[in-house]
Design an enzyme around this catalytic site. Structure first.
Site, short mmCIF file in Angstrom:
data_model
loop_
_atom_site.label_atom_id
_atom_site.label_comp_id
_atom_site.label_asym_id
_atom_site.label_seq_id
_atom_site.Cartn_x
_atom_site.Cartn_y
_atom_site.Cartn_z
N TYR A 50 0.87 -1.18 0.00
CA TYR A 50 0.00 0.00 0.00
C TYR A 50 0.90 1.22 0.00
CZ TYR A 50 -4.12 2.74 1.29
OH TYR A 50 -5.12 3.66 1.31
N LYS A 110 -21.09 -19.10 -11.36
CA LYS A 110 -20.22 -19.04 -12.55
C LYS A 110 -18.80 -18.68 -12.10
CE LYS A 110 -23.34 -19.36 -16.03
NZ LYS A 110 -23.31 -20.23 -17.20
C1 LIG Z 1 -26.32 -22.56 -18.24
C2 LIG Z 1 -26.73 -21.17 -18.44
O1 LIG Z 1 -25.90 -20.30 -18.61
C3 LIG Z 1 -28.14 -20.87 -18.46
O2 LIG Z 1 -28.96 -21.76 -18.36
O3 LIG Z 1 -28.45 -19.67 -18.59
MG LIG Z 2 -26.70 -18.34 -18.60
#
Ligand SMILES: CC(=O)C(=O)O
Ligand SMILES: [Mg+2]
Ligand SMILES: NC(=O)C1=CN([C@@H]2O[C@H](COP(=O)(O)OP(=O)(O)OC[C@H]3O[C@@H](n4cnc5c(N)ncnc54)[C@H](O)[C@@H]3O)[C@@H](O)[C@H]2O)C=CC1
Length: 475
Positions: free
Chosen positions: A114, A169
């Site tokens: 920092y 995700k």
């Molecule tokens: C798998 C995916 O990205 C969906 O079903 O929207």
């Molecule tokens: Mg999707």
């Protein structure tokens, strides 16, 4: 339409029972009679008179969960203490966190990571912005951006409700390809505003994964961002899905001994995923694709409000047929669904050509119940984790971004997508290939690595890789 959701629906029921009034055998029988499947038992405490146990039960859906718990509530000698849903428990407090790579133990460390030390690093980047790749997280980061308008098949559920998917995700990016991904859910549906926000946050990221943004806005958002940013922008629902679909189809066609050029494909849901799947199939050599949306087959001679459907009509449906899904599915070799639950009937499948291939990919509930369809199809696939042949973009996005980040690609182009599809298909060997194994498992560690390699080679071949590193160059 409710489809048994397998592992996604386990409940853990904590009960106390009086040993002199009821035995555990009676309790297990009651659960069995209510259709529940006991998958785990834990003894929490036990005295001479009472026992407390956690019983984990697999149930079909929330209604079925209520039936099982009501049965226990009514069982003489049993007191229901608590019911928990394992899926919800996994989401408490969110699923990801930020971690430091180095500890800050001393004042000296502090003054380096920092201020004041960091200032010299900032100045170096100000003098040469490309140093952001070597001196910040940029080279390994992807923003997973959604506005919550087309979340799975749940529709426009908004940015707060979209977060669990985007966190998921991000977890998959990390686990499967060691990419640091951040869920960013935007409280706006305005196309221009989304474009400007993504451009403004881009400095921190090496790539942008657009997710669950509804059609047709997703097309403009992606196109504009591709033009205006110098990092890969990839709408996963379009291209990730299309890549994995092609991989699955290449292998399924080997089983039925048919060629891409000769097959008739009927595809439902001419939205983000459907249009991209159609385009990749056309690029791979399929000649006869008929797209069907809510009002039937998309064909020429109609002026659609959706400009993408007018273009779609020009590219597809060579015999220009019209009618419902049931009408146009006659003689089809392949059905692909990226639309809505339960819209494909057994009678429709029975009208298909010999050895039908059915990819019912709507999430979380497919276009046809795979268990009902199975006797009538040769190859069946869904987007779900709890059935064989999971055609899901998770097989693509981690590896394709890993490759794009590693060679510092300016974009993810068509050649890179086709290379990714072939790489995914190639993970299944000829000896392994069969009706229930056309596509590798999400957990197959070869997938992301093979996709990465193929994508890097395609990036160098097509001149979009910026990294000068001989190791990555195509031979
Ligand atoms: C798998 C995916 O990205 C969906 O079903 O929207
Ligand atoms: Mg999707
Ligand atoms: N397995 C996978 O990897 C993926 C699956 N999907 C699934 O595909 C579906 C669509 O996703 P997106 O393309 O992102 O959504 P989208 O909203 O862009 O497109 C959906 C399309 O389906 C159409 N549709 C809705 N009901 C229909 C019906 N009864 N008959 C025919 N068409 C109908 C809509 O009019 C729209 O054009 C969702 O269920 C999603 O979960 C999407 C991406 C990846």
């Amino acid at each position: 339409m409710a489809i048994p959701s397998g592992a996604s629906m386990h409940i853990t029921i904590r009960i106390q029972f009086a040993k002199n009034l009821v035995s555990f055998g009676d309790i297990a029988t009651a659960i069995g009679q209510a259709g529940g499947d006991i998958v785990g038992i834990d003894v929490i405490s036990s005295t001479k008179t009472h026992t407390v146990r956690d019983i984990t039960v697999s149930v079909f859906d929330t209604k079925h969960a209520d039936l099982v718990t009501d049965t226990l509530r009514k069982t003489h000698g049993v007191k229901l203490i608590n019911v928990s849903d394992r899926t919800f428990l996994m989401h408490i407090g969110g699923k990801i966190e930020t971690k430091s790579k180095i500890p800050i133990k001393t004042r000296d460390d502090l003054s380096r990571v920092y201020t004041p030390g960091v200032a010299r690093v900032c100045s170096a980047i100000a003098d040469d912005p490309s140093k952001a790749y070597s001196l910040t997280i940029k080279r390994n980061t992807v923003a997973v951006v959604s506005d919550g308008t087309a979340v799975l098949g749940l529709g426009d559920i908004g940015p707060y409700a979209a977060m669990p998917v985007m966190e998921g995700k991000a977890m998959l990016f990390k686990q499967l390809a060691d990419v640091d991904a951040f869920p960013i859910c935007l409280d706006t549906k305005d196309t221009e505003e989304i474009i400007q926000i993504v451009k403004a946050i881009a400095p921190a990221f090496g790539g942008i994964n657009l997710e669950d943004i509804s059609a047709p806005r997703c097309f403009e958002i992606e196109e504009r961002l591709k033009q205006e940013l110098d990092i890969p922008v990839f709408h996963d629902d379009q291209h990730g899905t299309a890549v994995v679909l092609l991989a699955g189809l290449l292998n399924a066609l080997k089983i039925v001994d048919k060629k891409l050029q000769n097959i008739k494909v009927v595809l439902t849901g001419i939205g983000a995923a459907g249009i991209a799947c159609t385009k990749i199939l056309l690029a791979a050599g399929v000649k006869n694709i008929i797209g069907v949306d809510r009002h039937g087959a998309i064909h020429r001679g109609v002026e659609y409000d959706n400009p993408y459907w007018n273009e779609y009509a020009q590219l597809t449906n060579p015999e220009n047929v019209s009618g419902t899904l049931s009408d146009v599915i006659e003689g089809a070799d392949v059905f692909i669904g990226v639309s809505a639950p339960g819209i494909l009937q057994i009678e429709d499948v029975q009208k298909m050509a010999q050895d039908p291939i059915v990819f019912a990919m709507a999430n979380p509930i497919p276009e046809i119940d795979p268990e009902l369809a199975e006797p009538y199809v040769r190859v069946m696939a869904t987007g779900r984790s709890d059935y064989p042949n999971q055609i899901n973009n998770v097989l693509c996005f981690p590896g394709i971004f890993r490759g794009a980040l590693d060679c510092r690609a300016i974009e993810i182009n068509e050649e890179m997508k086709l290379a990714a599809a072939e790489a995914i298909a190639s993970v299944v060997t000829e000896e392994e290939l069969n009706e229930t194994y056309i596509i590798p498992s999400v957990f197959n560690s070869k997938v992301a690595e093979k996709v990465r390699e193929a994508v890097i080679k395609a990036a160098y071949r097509t001149g979009v890789a910026r990294k000068e590193d001989i190791m990555f160059k195509a031979e």
